[in-house]
Design a protein around this motif. Structure first.
Motif, PDB file in Angstrom:
ATOM      1  N   LYS A   2       0.834  -1.192   0.000  1.00  0.00           N
ATOM      2  CA  LYS A   2       0.000   0.000   0.000  1.00  0.00           C
ATOM      3  C   LYS A   2       0.883   1.262   0.000  1.00  0.00           C
ATOM      4  CE  LYS A   2      -3.122   2.166   3.087  1.00  0.00           C
ATOM      5  NZ  LYS A   2      -3.564   2.026   4.467  1.00  0.00           N
ATOM      6  N   ALA A   3       1.908   1.223   0.834  1.00  0.00           N
ATOM      7  CA  ALA A   3       2.828   2.366   0.902  1.00  0.00           C
ATOM      8  C   ALA A   3       3.491   2.581  -0.456  1.00  0.00           C
ATOM      9  CB  ALA A   3       3.878   2.121   1.972  1.00  0.00           C
ATOM     10  N   ARG A   5       2.260   1.814  -3.376  1.00  0.00           N
ATOM     11  CA  ARG A   5       1.299   2.396  -4.331  1.00  0.00           C
ATOM     12  C   ARG A   5       1.151   3.888  -4.091  1.00  0.00           C
ATOM     13  NH1 ARG A   5      -1.452  -2.526  -3.862  1.00  0.00           N
ATOM     14  NH2 ARG A   5      -2.514  -1.785  -2.000  1.00  0.00           N
ATOM     15  N   ILE A   6       1.070   4.270  -2.797  1.00  0.00           N
ATOM     16  CA  ILE A   6       0.955   5.695  -2.484  1.00  0.00           C
ATOM     17  C   ILE A   6       2.183   6.434  -3.001  1.00  0.00           C
ATOM     18  CG2 ILE A   6       0.930   7.361  -0.576  1.00  0.00           C
ATOM     19  CD1 ILE A   6      -0.895   5.466   0.923  1.00  0.00           C
ATOM     20  N   ARG A   9       1.995   6.727  -6.816  1.00  0.00           N
ATOM     21  CA  ARG A   9       1.009   7.735  -7.243  1.00  0.00           C
ATOM     22  C   ARG A   9       1.492   9.144  -6.910  1.00  0.00           C
ATOM     23  NH1 ARG A   9      -3.711   3.713  -5.246  1.00  0.00           N
ATOM     24  NH2 ARG A   9      -3.780   2.507  -7.171  1.00  0.00           N
TER      25      ARG A   9
ATOM     26  N   GLU B 107      -7.651   6.119  -4.609  1.00  0.00           N
ATOM     27  CA  GLU B 107      -6.239   6.180  -4.998  1.00  0.00           C
ATOM     28  C   GLU B 107      -5.395   6.781  -3.887  1.00  0.00           C
ATOM     29  OE1 GLU B 107      -5.186   7.984  -8.623  1.00  0.00           O
ATOM     30  OE2 GLU B 107      -6.140   6.450  -9.855  1.00  0.00           O
ATOM     31  N   GLY B 110      -4.466   4.517  -1.281  1.00  0.00           N
ATOM     32  CA  GLY B 110      -3.481   3.484  -1.614  1.00  0.00           C
ATOM     33  C   GLY B 110      -4.074   2.142  -1.973  1.00  0.00           C
ATOM     34  N   LEU B 111      -5.358   2.096  -2.372  1.00  0.00           N
ATOM     35  CA  LEU B 111      -5.934   0.821  -2.809  1.00  0.00           C
ATOM     36  C   LEU B 111      -5.365   0.423  -4.162  1.00  0.00           C
ATOM     37  CD1 LEU B 111      -8.150   1.535  -0.602  1.00  0.00           C
ATOM     38  CD2 LEU B 111      -9.719   0.280  -2.063  1.00  0.00           C
ATOM     39  N   PRO B 112      -5.242  -0.876  -4.405  1.00  0.00           N
ATOM     40  CA  PRO B 112      -4.753  -1.305  -5.722  1.00  0.00           C
ATOM     41  C   PRO B 112      -5.810  -1.067  -6.799  1.00  0.00           C
ATOM     42  CG  PRO B 112      -5.309  -3.199  -4.388  1.00  0.00           C
ATOM     43  CD  PRO B 112      -5.451  -2.011  -3.505  1.00  0.00           C
ATOM     44  N   ASN B 113      -5.342  -0.816  -8.009  1.00  0.00           N
ATOM     45  CA  ASN B 113      -6.257  -0.470  -9.103  1.00  0.00           C
ATOM     46  C   ASN B 113      -7.337  -1.529  -9.337  1.00  0.00           C
ATOM     47  OD1 ASN B 113      -5.097   1.987  -9.693  1.00  0.00           O
ATOM     48  ND2 ASN B 113      -3.559   1.080 -11.025  1.00  0.00           N
ATOM     49  N   ILE B 116      -9.948  -0.840  -6.970  1.00  0.00           N
ATOM     50  CA  ILE B 116     -10.592   0.467  -7.147  1.00  0.00           C
ATOM     51  C   ILE B 116     -11.715   0.375  -8.175  1.00  0.00           C
ATOM     52  CG2 ILE B 116     -10.215   2.802  -8.029  1.00  0.00           C
ATOM     53  CD1 ILE B 116      -7.482   2.793  -6.725  1.00  0.00           C
TER      54      ILE B 116
END
Ligand code: ATP
Ligand code: MG
Lengths: 297, 241
Positions: A2-3, A5-6, A9, B107, B110-113, B116
């Motif tokens: 999760k970290a 992905r953040i 992004r 987003e 931090g959820l995966p696509n 989402i």
């Protein structure tokens, strides 16, 4: 995960923002570029100056001429003193016969002149090498104090001048670099401020939907970081190619064969790493200042 | 089970205005509650305390087990993840499509696509905007924009949906549609809804619980209430429990 992905992004958002505020980003990048070029120049200067000073330390010697009346006892006395004297790294006795032989070899006229003289008119001497060139003068003065020392000499004036020029160069470049680093940090913080202001709604929504403070701040910090990295590209290329070319063109020597330049490899890569680190840190500091001031969350 | 428990809450703004005074109320899971009152009475302030936009000056505000008054700034996000908020002015991001606006919330969390996508499509479907996922906000009517905002607020399936005058900018017909959507969300997923409004007609028609706030004081709390503010002032503190 999760970290990660953040993080990903955030980086994506930073790139978007850099391209959206293109002219402002370019100004920050340009300022970083100029600063880092100067940082590079000052690094090249100071490293080479250090190397040259080191060379001088080995080359520069004090020649102590002993008066003809000097007794063997006095010679032993001064030798013993030299063994413990501060700033003296080594010494070598050079007798008047050695001097004569050397002179004869160097100059034909002198050779014949010296042949006519039955008495050797030269003086016995001691050649002293020092640890610290900057204290050359003091050490020389100390040696002059012996009664039986006729004179003690070194490249007076020249050494002081060179060292003085070196000092001025490093102080001058250092202060310019510090001033430019500050200006760059300020410019980047200004860029980030405008980004923050232009994304007020976005920040508000992020807060509303429960993004953590770090997740909100991260894109802005990254933006500063990326601006700094972009700003270091040209200085890095200039350092690598510029210095290598300079080194090859001059053959690595400045003025005389005594003064050699620092070898480009791995030197230019070390400088490049320093430039990238300075660029990215200045970028992050700039954005951090702005985030702290304009993103009160 | 009580989802919200407010006890003797006060909000005094820095300039000295007392916006909410000694307000006590509790709200169950799955309830639909209107908050009404004349302009400047303190509705928004009350609502803002629920999602910790404003910190209560005094008293306690507990939402979903979190004591809002004691919540540190850096921990506010924990509360926000349990609820959704909808405003009069939609607060959409103009450069993002309908889909992206709704996905934005997930987003940033931090959820995966691949998680989402189904959630976003479900939320967009729930507000009836399936056909417009690729539209930008300026290609939508006011009502449609508000529906996007609602979709964004419910996409993370919150227990509580807070609405501050969601129909304030909409005509009566569109307002009814929005109310129908909110009612459906309330019924189908047992989402608790708290909605501040000025709309007399809506309140009267819906027959839900009504809190009346006047000058920062809760003056009436009625089940299946209606928009009759003036009488409740003359006949105050008919407490609901
Ligand atoms: N940030 C603030 N600082 C100072 N005073 C404020 C602030 N926000 C609101 N107030 C004051 O608090 C009181 C209540 O305001 P609030 O916005 O809660 O009313 P409201 O019932 O939502 O009104 P409306 O129906 O017009 O939206 C008003 O007197 C207002 O002027
Ligand atoms: Mg209001």
């Amino acid at each position: 995960m999760k970290a990660l992905r953040i993080l990903r992004r955030s980086i994506r958002d930073s790139f978007k923002s850099i391209f959206r505020n293109f002219s402002l980003s370019m100004a920050s990048i340009l300022c970083t570029t100029i600063t880092l070029i100067l940082v590079a120049i000052s690094l090249f200067l100071s490293y080479n100056v250090r190397q040259i000073t080191k060379t001088l330390e080995h080359e520069l010697t004090i020649v102590v001429y002993l008066s003809p009346e000097t007794t063997e006892k006095q010679k032993i006395e001064i030798e013993n003193d030299l063994k413990t004297m501060e700033n003296v790294s080594e010494y070598k006795i050079k007798s008047k016969e050695e001097w004569k032989a050397e002179m004869k070899k160097e100059n034909e006229t002198l050779d014949t002149t010296l042949e006519y003289l039955t008495e050797n008119p030269l003086l016995d001497s001691i050649i002293v090498t020092v640890d610290e060139v900057r204290n050359l003068h003091e050490t020389t003065e100390k040696l002059k104090k012996y009664d039986f020392v006729e004179s003690a000499e070194y490249g007076e004036g020249m050494v002081e001048n060179i060292l003085g020029v070196f000092d001025t160069i490093s102080i001058g470049t250092m202060s310019i670099v510090i001033a430019l680093v500050l200006v760059t940090a300020f410019l980047i913080s200004n860029t980030i401020k405008l980004t923050i202001l232009s994304r007020k709604t976005q920040i508000e929504i992020k807060r509303l939907v429960g993004a953590s403070n770090i997740a909100i701040k991260l894109p802005f910090i990254f933006e500063g970081f990326i601006l700094g990295i972009f700003g270091s590209i040209i200085p890095v290329l200039l350092s690598i190619y510029g210095y290598t070319i300079l080194f090859n063109e001059t053959g690595g020597y400045v003025f005389t064969r005594i003064i050699t330049l620092v070898n480009p490899f791995p030197f230019v890569f070390q400088v490049s790493i320093i430039l990238v680190i300075i660029g990215s840190i200045v970028g992050m500091i700039g954005s951090w200042l702005s985030v702290r001031k304009h993103l009160k969350i | 089970m009580k989802l919200i428990k407010v006890e003797h809450a006060y909000k005094i703004y820095k300039n000295g205005t007392t916006a909410v005074a000694d307000l006590s109320v509790s709200i169950d899971k799955g309830e639909f509650v209107f908050v009404i009152g004349s302009t400047g009475s303190g509705k928004s302030t009350f609502i803002k305390m629920l999602y910790r936009e404003e910190k209560p000056t005094n008293g306690s505000v507990i939402v979903g087990g979190i004591d809002v008054a004691k919540l540190r700034n850096s921990k506010v996000y924990k509360l926000r993840r349990k609820l959704g908020v909808v405003f009069q002015d939609y607060k959409l991001l103009p450069k993002l499509t309908v889909y992206e606006n709704v996905a934005f919330a997930l987003e940033t969390l931090g959820l995966p696509n691949n998680e989402i996508r189904p959630k976003v499509l479900k939320a967009i479907d729930a507000v009836g905007l399936k056909e417009k996922t690729r539209n930008l906000p300026n290609q939508l009517s006011g009502g449609e924009q508000q529906r996007v905002a609602i979709a964004r607020a419910i996409v993370n399936e919150p227990k509580l949906l807070i609405c501050d005058e969601p129909t304030g900018n909409l005509d009566p017909e569109t307002s009814k549609e929005i109310m129908a959507i909110l009612d459906k969300i309330n019924q189908e997923s047992e989402t608790t809804i708290i909605m501040a409004t000025h709309d007399k007609e809506l309140v009267n028609k819906m027959k839900k619980r009504v809190l009346v706030i006047e000058d920062g004081v809760l003056v009436s709390d009625t089940k299946k209430g209606s928009y009759k503010v003036h009488e409740s002032i003359k006949n105050p503190k008919k407490k609901y429990s």
